[in-house]
Design a protein around this motif. Sequence first.
Motif, PDB file in Angstrom:
ATOM      1  N   LYS A   1      14.581  -9.571  22.652  1.00  0.00           N
ATOM      2  CA  LYS A   1      15.460  -8.564  22.061  1.00  0.00           C
ATOM      3  C   LYS A   1      14.699  -7.706  21.059  1.00  0.00           C
ATOM      4  O   LYS A   1      14.940  -6.496  20.941  1.00  0.00           O
ATOM      5  CB  LYS A   1      16.635  -9.267  21.369  1.00  0.00           C
ATOM      6  N   PHE A   2      13.757  -8.303  20.333  1.00  0.00           N
ATOM      7  CA  PHE A   2      12.965  -7.567  19.349  1.00  0.00           C
ATOM      8  C   PHE A   2      12.172  -6.440  20.018  1.00  0.00           C
ATOM      9  O   PHE A   2      11.984  -5.376  19.427  1.00  0.00           O
ATOM     10  CB  PHE A   2      12.017  -8.538  18.634  1.00  0.00           C
ATOM     11  N   TYR A   3      11.708  -6.671  21.244  1.00  0.00           N
ATOM     12  CA  TYR A   3      10.929  -5.655  21.966  1.00  0.00           C
ATOM     13  C   TYR A   3      11.778  -4.890  22.983  1.00  0.00           C
ATOM     14  O   TYR A   3      11.235  -4.226  23.875  1.00  0.00           O
ATOM     15  CB  TYR A   3       9.743  -6.311  22.671  1.00  0.00           C
ATOM     16  N   GLY A   4      13.104  -4.966  22.864  1.00  0.00           N
ATOM     17  CA  GLY A   4      13.982  -4.169  23.718  1.00  0.00           C
ATOM     18  C   GLY A   4      14.057  -4.638  25.146  1.00  0.00           C
ATOM     19  O   GLY A   4      14.249  -3.831  26.067  1.00  0.00           O
ATOM     20  N   LEU A   5      13.907  -5.950  25.387  1.00  0.00           N
ATOM     21  CA  LEU A   5      13.965  -6.497  26.736  1.00  0.00           C
ATOM     22  C   LEU A   5      15.206  -7.361  26.899  1.00  0.00           C
ATOM     23  O   LEU A   5      15.821  -7.771  25.920  1.00  0.00           O
ATOM     24  CB  LEU A   5      12.713  -7.324  27.038  1.00  0.00           C
ATOM     25  N   LYS A   6      15.562  -7.650  28.126  1.00  0.00           N
ATOM     26  CA  LYS A   6      16.676  -8.538  28.422  1.00  0.00           C
ATOM     27  C   LYS A   6      16.384  -9.285  29.720  1.00  0.00           C
ATOM     28  O   LYS A   6      15.529  -8.879  30.512  1.00  0.00           O
ATOM     29  CB  LYS A   6      17.988  -7.762  28.547  1.00  0.00           C
ATOM     30  N   ARG A   7      17.120 -10.358  29.941  1.00  0.00           N
ATOM     31  CA  ARG A   7      16.960 -11.151  31.155  1.00  0.00           C
ATOM     32  C   ARG A   7      18.037 -10.773  32.171  1.00  0.00           C
ATOM     33  O   ARG A   7      19.208 -10.631  31.801  1.00  0.00           O
ATOM     34  CB  ARG A   7      17.039 -12.642  30.833  1.00  0.00           C
ATOM     35  N   VAL A   8      17.617 -10.607  33.416  1.00  0.00           N
ATOM     36  CA  VAL A   8      18.548 -10.277  34.489  1.00  0.00           C
ATOM     37  C   VAL A   8      18.354 -11.261  35.630  1.00  0.00           C
ATOM     38  O   VAL A   8      17.311 -11.908  35.758  1.00  0.00           O
ATOM     39  CB  VAL A   8      18.346  -8.833  34.999  1.00  0.00           C
TER      40      VAL A   8
END
Length: 328
Positions: free
Chosen positions: A83-90
């Motif tokens: 989340k800190f680097y603007g990512l998410k899990r899909v």
Amino acid sequence: MGEKGVHLTGTSYAKPSVFEICAQDSLSISLEPAFNKLVTVLANLYPAKFGFFLRWKDESFMLLNGALQHYYLCRHSASFSEKFYGLKRVSLRDPNTVTNLSKSQKNASLILLVLFPYLNKKLDVVRKKYSLQVSSHNLPKLKKRLITAFLSFCFICDMIREIVQVRNLLLYIAGKSKYTSPFLKIFDITLSYSFVSPSIIITDLFYKIKRGTFTFKDGGSILEEVAAKSLEFAAFIFRFLQYWDKENYDKSLIALPIPAPPTICEKSKQFRGLCPICKKAFRTRTAVATSGYIFCYLCILPVIQRYGKCPMTNYPATEDDLIRLYEQ
């Protein structure tokens, strides 16, 4: 990075770069050293209040990390560092469809983020302990062979894991794999960009206050958001201090403070020149590094093994804190 997530649809997704993946991995790994540094500083400054955390710092970090990762997985479908680097899990269970994580995938992610690192660290402790024992000449041959076989097995497993991770990363860079990690591939999970939208809009809050519809739930949401943003800001500051400390290695900004010497109580003064436990002349003088008190080795060793603290000051101590004193 957030604007790339706008194009996330049911059939396509934006793949993060390998640099962003490595950066979030690096931040994730640095969480535990940061926690241990904080616990060590507090234990040195206030040993009576925070000393017990040194004995249970691995378990304390596991609980704290579990709560942190659970919050971010449920709220943002990502770990704290992602989340800190603007990512998410899909989810990629269907090759032609990109969906949000299911409950089972979130639970699997939580296990990979929290339980596996804890077990791996405990395994490293066992390996270090056996590595020291295998060099002993007094060890029975059968036990020595079993320890050697166990250490060799662990080494082979580590090599296989590293090779699989490097191979998967190379395939990801070449565009032949959609998964950033072989462990995530088992559960059909990959990383993508997240579209960051403000969860709390200030104008809506003012409008609620004006209409008198502001509730305790809104106040809790504000506190929750402030706490999350404060933690992310603290992570940024910690990363900055890490880079700064590397550039200025002669001066460490996060060096441990020098603890104040323990106060000598009246009970201790009565045993001047004597072991405080057996109340006799010292035999094999041994000092406890955390408190500075001197005991007989055979007196202090079972106390440390059983209670894990100095009997005079209650400061936490282990067998590694016992120092043999030699007299001329």
